[in-house]
Design a protein around this motif. Structure first.
Motif, PDB file in Angstrom:
ATOM      1  N   VAL A  35       0.745  -1.241  -0.035  1.00 36.93           N
ATOM      2  CA  VAL A  35       0.161  -0.077   0.051  1.00 36.93           C
ATOM      3  C   VAL A  35       0.872   1.216  -0.032  1.00 36.93           C
ATOM      4  CG1 VAL A  35      -1.796   1.140   1.215  1.00 36.93           C
ATOM      5  CG2 VAL A  35      -1.809  -1.108   1.111  1.00 36.93           C
ATOM      6  N   ILE A  36       0.545   2.263  -0.720  1.00 37.89           N
ATOM      7  CA  ILE A  36       1.255   3.537  -0.671  1.00 37.89           C
ATOM      8  C   ILE A  36       0.319   4.492  -0.673  1.00 37.89           C
ATOM      9  CG2 ILE A  36       1.432   3.520  -3.464  1.00 37.89           C
ATOM     10  CD1 ILE A  36       4.272   4.889  -2.837  1.00 37.89           C
ATOM     11  N   ILE A  37       0.398   5.636  -0.032  1.00 39.07           N
ATOM     12  CA  ILE A  37      -0.521   6.746   0.203  1.00 39.07           C
ATOM     13  C   ILE A  37      -0.100   8.269  -0.113  1.00 39.07           C
ATOM     14  CG2 ILE A  37      -1.954   7.818   2.010  1.00 39.07           C
ATOM     15  CD1 ILE A  37      -1.740   5.210   3.707  1.00 39.07           C
ATOM     16  N   ALA A  38      -0.604   8.878  -0.783  1.00 31.58           N
ATOM     17  CA  ALA A  38      -0.301  10.362  -0.820  1.00 31.58           C
ATOM     18  C   ALA A  38      -1.545  11.022  -0.489  1.00 31.58           C
ATOM     19  CB  ALA A  38      -0.016  10.653  -2.416  1.00 31.58           C
ATOM     20  N   THR A  39      -1.453  12.095   0.628  1.00 35.30           N
ATOM     21  CA  THR A  39      -2.480  12.603   1.034  1.00 35.30           C
ATOM     22  C   THR A  39      -2.137  14.062   1.462  1.00 35.30           C
ATOM     23  OG1 THR A  39      -4.044  12.800   2.883  1.00 35.30           O
ATOM     24  CG2 THR A  39      -1.853  11.915   3.411  1.00 35.30           C
ATOM     25  N   ASP A  87       2.622  -2.528   6.040  1.00 32.97           N
ATOM     26  CA  ASP A  87       2.922  -1.228   6.675  1.00 32.97           C
ATOM     27  C   ASP A  87       2.738  -0.306   5.356  1.00 32.97           C
ATOM     28  OD1 ASP A  87       3.187  -1.899   9.336  1.00 32.97           O
ATOM     29  OD2 ASP A  87       5.481  -2.294   9.126  1.00 32.97           O
ATOM     30  N   ALA A  88       2.045   0.740   5.315  1.00 30.58           N
ATOM     31  CA  ALA A  88       1.907   1.478   4.167  1.00 30.58           C
ATOM     32  C   ALA A  88       3.073   2.577   3.974  1.00 30.58           C
ATOM     33  CB  ALA A  88       0.645   2.331   4.421  1.00 30.58           C
ATOM     34  N   LEU A  89       3.424   2.791   2.748  1.00 30.40           N
ATOM     35  CA  LEU A  89       4.355   3.654   2.330  1.00 30.40           C
ATOM     36  C   LEU A  89       3.836   4.875   2.184  1.00 30.40           C
ATOM     37  CD1 LEU A  89       6.610   1.814  -0.224  1.00 30.40           C
ATOM     38  CD2 LEU A  89       7.098   2.200   2.351  1.00 30.40           C
ATOM     39  N   VAL A  90       4.298   6.006   2.692  1.00 22.35           N
ATOM     40  CA  VAL A  90       3.634   7.367   2.611  1.00 22.35           C
ATOM     41  C   VAL A  90       4.483   8.388   1.777  1.00 22.35           C
ATOM     42  CG1 VAL A  90       2.371   9.415   3.920  1.00 22.35           C
ATOM     43  CG2 VAL A  90       2.151   7.189   4.759  1.00 22.35           C
ATOM     44  N   ALA A  91       3.906   8.938   0.677  1.00 25.46           N
ATOM     45  CA  ALA A  91       4.656   9.720  -0.264  1.00 25.46           C
ATOM     46  C   ALA A  91       5.088  11.021   0.704  1.00 25.46           C
ATOM     47  CB  ALA A  91       3.792  10.354  -1.185  1.00 25.46           C
ATOM     48  N   GLY A  92       6.427  10.985   0.616  1.00 26.39           N
ATOM     49  CA  GLY A  92       7.056  12.064   1.197  1.00 26.39           C
ATOM     50  C   GLY A  92       7.654  11.945   2.582  1.00 26.39           C
ATOM     51  N   VAL A  93       7.223  10.497   3.220  1.00 25.74           N
ATOM     52  CA  VAL A  93       7.871  10.236   4.313  1.00 25.74           C
ATOM     53  C   VAL A  93       8.714   8.872   4.399  1.00 25.74           C
ATOM     54  CG1 VAL A  93       7.195   9.165   6.514  1.00 25.74           C
ATOM     55  CG2 VAL A  93       5.548  11.027   5.371  1.00 25.74           C
ATOM     56  N   PRO A  94      10.219   9.360   4.707  1.00 22.62           N
ATOM     57  CA  PRO A  94      11.043   8.227   4.536  1.00 22.62           C
ATOM     58  C   PRO A  94      10.402   6.821   5.129  1.00 22.62           C
ATOM     59  CG  PRO A  94      12.018  10.214   5.796  1.00 22.62           C
ATOM     60  CD  PRO A  94      10.553  10.394   5.657  1.00 22.62           C
ATOM     61  N   PRO A  95      10.828   5.698   4.220  1.00 21.65           N
ATOM     62  CA  PRO A  95      11.838   5.845   3.364  1.00 21.65           C
ATOM     63  C   PRO A  95      11.584   6.224   1.845  1.00 21.65           C
ATOM     64  CG  PRO A  95      11.102   3.459   3.585  1.00 21.65           C
ATOM     65  CD  PRO A  95      10.148   4.367   4.412  1.00 21.65           C
ATOM     66  N   VAL A  96      10.265   6.759   1.804  1.00 19.07           N
ATOM     67  CA  VAL A  96      10.050   7.044   0.460  1.00 19.07           C
ATOM     68  C   VAL A  96      10.606   8.478   0.125  1.00 19.07           C
ATOM     69  CG1 VAL A  96       8.120   7.841  -1.194  1.00 19.07           C
ATOM     70  CG2 VAL A  96       7.715   5.983   0.755  1.00 19.07           C
ATOM     71  N   ASP A  97      11.367   8.532  -1.000  1.00 16.69           N
ATOM     72  CA  ASP A  97      12.103   9.772  -1.359  1.00 16.69           C
ATOM     73  C   ASP A  97      11.561  10.225  -2.748  1.00 16.69           C
ATOM     74  OD1 ASP A  97      14.502  11.521  -0.960  1.00 16.69           O
ATOM     75  OD2 ASP A  97      14.634  10.667  -3.037  1.00 16.69           O
ATOM     76  N   TRP A  98      11.290  11.476  -2.845  1.00 13.92           N
ATOM     77  CA  TRP A  98      10.885  11.911  -4.115  1.00 13.92           C
ATOM     78  C   TRP A  98      11.424  11.516  -5.377  1.00 13.92           C
ATOM     79  CZ3 TRP A  98       6.069  12.599  -3.692  1.00 13.92           C
ATOM     80  CH2 TRP A  98       5.188  13.317  -2.394  1.00 13.92           C
ATOM     81  N   GLY A  99      12.828  11.714  -5.295  1.00  8.53           N
ATOM     82  CA  GLY A  99      13.763  11.292  -6.336  1.00  8.53           C
ATOM     83  C   GLY A  99      13.810  12.486  -7.451  1.00  8.53           C
ATOM     84  N   ILE A 100      13.286  13.560  -7.079  1.00 10.59           N
ATOM     85  CA  ILE A 100      13.171  14.784  -7.978  1.00 10.59           C
ATOM     86  C   ILE A 100      13.796  15.848  -7.022  1.00 10.59           C
ATOM     87  CG2 ILE A 100      11.674  13.830  -9.562  1.00 10.59           C
ATOM     88  CD1 ILE A 100       9.584  15.763  -8.199  1.00 10.59           C
ATOM     89  N   GLU A 101      14.154  16.915  -7.711  1.00  9.23           N
ATOM     90  CA  GLU A 101      14.574  18.216  -7.178  1.00  9.23           C
ATOM     91  C   GLU A 101      13.417  18.915  -6.903  1.00  9.23           C
ATOM     92  OE1 GLU A 101      17.346  22.196  -7.799  1.00  9.23           O
ATOM     93  OE2 GLU A 101      17.211  20.888  -9.251  1.00  9.23           O
ATOM     94  N   ILE A 102      13.139  19.493  -5.717  1.00  8.27           N
ATOM     95  CA  ILE A 102      12.024  20.294  -5.383  1.00  8.27           C
ATOM     96  C   ILE A 102      12.548  21.814  -5.029  1.00  8.27           C
ATOM     97  CG2 ILE A 102      10.010  20.598  -4.142  1.00  8.27           C
ATOM     98  CD1 ILE A 102      10.293  17.731  -2.854  1.00  8.27           C
ATOM     99  N   ASP A 103      12.689  22.537  -6.279  1.00  4.45           N
ATOM    100  CA  ASP A 103      13.228  23.742  -6.359  1.00  4.45           C
ATOM    101  C   ASP A 103      12.134  25.025  -5.845  1.00  4.45           C
ATOM    102  OD1 ASP A 103      14.991  25.928  -6.905  1.00  4.45           O
ATOM    103  OD2 ASP A 103      14.561  26.200  -8.873  1.00  4.45           O
ATOM    104  N   MET A 104      12.027  24.837  -4.583  1.00  8.58           N
ATOM    105  CA  MET A 104      10.933  25.646  -3.862  1.00  8.58           C
ATOM    106  C   MET A 104      11.677  26.326  -2.655  1.00  8.58           C
ATOM    107  SD  MET A 104       7.833  25.735  -5.267  1.00  8.58           S
ATOM    108  CE  MET A 104       6.737  25.664  -4.043  1.00  8.58           C
TER     109      MET A 104
END
Length: 258
Positions: free
Chosen positions: A60-64, A84-101
């Protein structure tokens, strides 16, 4: 299979994904008070209708963008699917892109997931338009770097504000006016023109400004339930990809798994 969950402000979308292909999808109104047990009863019935047992869910993976909804979705994963659900933006899930903000952590998970999917699907500079509770315009450059974007009121939100703040204006359906004239001859026609063509003008105007600022060829990708409604009367979209967020979650899961 992977159960990808996109919890937005209006709806929560559940999708079964197998090897990057969406096998089934369902949505339910977002309610932060909804318990894991309530989700489970509803979801297990839908799985059965599609011919699946809950044992097919292996991850399971969640983005909220609704923090209060996250706990019960995580409990759903652990209690009813045994993972155990993976949650977008929460380790160990890494975005893998540069966030130029200036404040990368403030960016909605759905916007970054869309950026991942769009960059994986298309080359060059991209603008993603997501028609949700808010309408967001997000910019990803040719290197896959997320550069930021625009947040505008969603069309339903705009209509709710218009009707709610006036005494006599009726609620209308969101649809293209049948009359080609932009001069409404009745109150309802005037509202249709203002809501629909006003929103088309917003989309076209903001995309034109984004393209001028980027200064390179840009592809425009639309997603969200109302994308096809506007596609009928504007040529601004290069692609309509309704499952962009779920695709991004699937890619994010595969990257994390590797």
């Amino acid at each position: 299979m992977l159960l990808a969950i996109d919890a937005g402000n209006t709806n929560v979308v559940f999708a079964l994904v197998e090897d990057g292909t969406i096998r089934a999808r369902w949505r339910i109104a977002t309610d932060a008070r909804r318990t894991a047990d309530e989700y489970a009863v509803w979801l297990h019935q839908l799985l059965a209708l599609e011919g699946h047992d809950r044992s097919v869910v292996e991850a399971v993976i969640i983005a909220t963008v609704v923090p209060r909804a996250l706990h019960n979705l995580e409990v759903l994963a652990s209690k009813y699917f045994g993972v155990d659900a993976l949650v977008a933006g929460v380790p160990p899930v890494d975005w893998g892109i540069e966030i130029d903000m200036v404040e990368p952590r403030s960016v909605g998970a759905d916007r970054l997931v869309n950026a991942i999917a769009a960059h994986a699907n298309h080359e060059g500079d991209l603008v993603m338009i997501d028609f949700g509770t808010a309408t967001t315009f997000d910019v990803v450059d040719y290197r896959g770097s997320y550069k930021g974007g625009i947040i505008a009121p969603g069309i339903n939100l705009s209509l709710d504000a218009l009707v709610g703040a006036t005494a006599k204006l009726p609620r209308i359906a969101i649809e293209a006016p049948t009359n080609k004239s932009v001069i409404g001859r009745t109150t309802e026609e005037g509202m249709h023109v203002g809501i629909y063509w006003g929103y088309v003008a917003l989309i076209e105007g903001l995309v034109a400004r984004l393209k001028a600022e980027i200064g390179r060829p840009v592809k425009v990708i639309a997603t969200g339930g109302l994308a096809t409604l506007f596609d009928k009367h504007t040529s601004v979209f290069d692609f309509i990809e309704g499952d962009l967020t779920i695709q991004g979650l699937s890619l994010l899961y595969d990257r994390t798994k590797r």
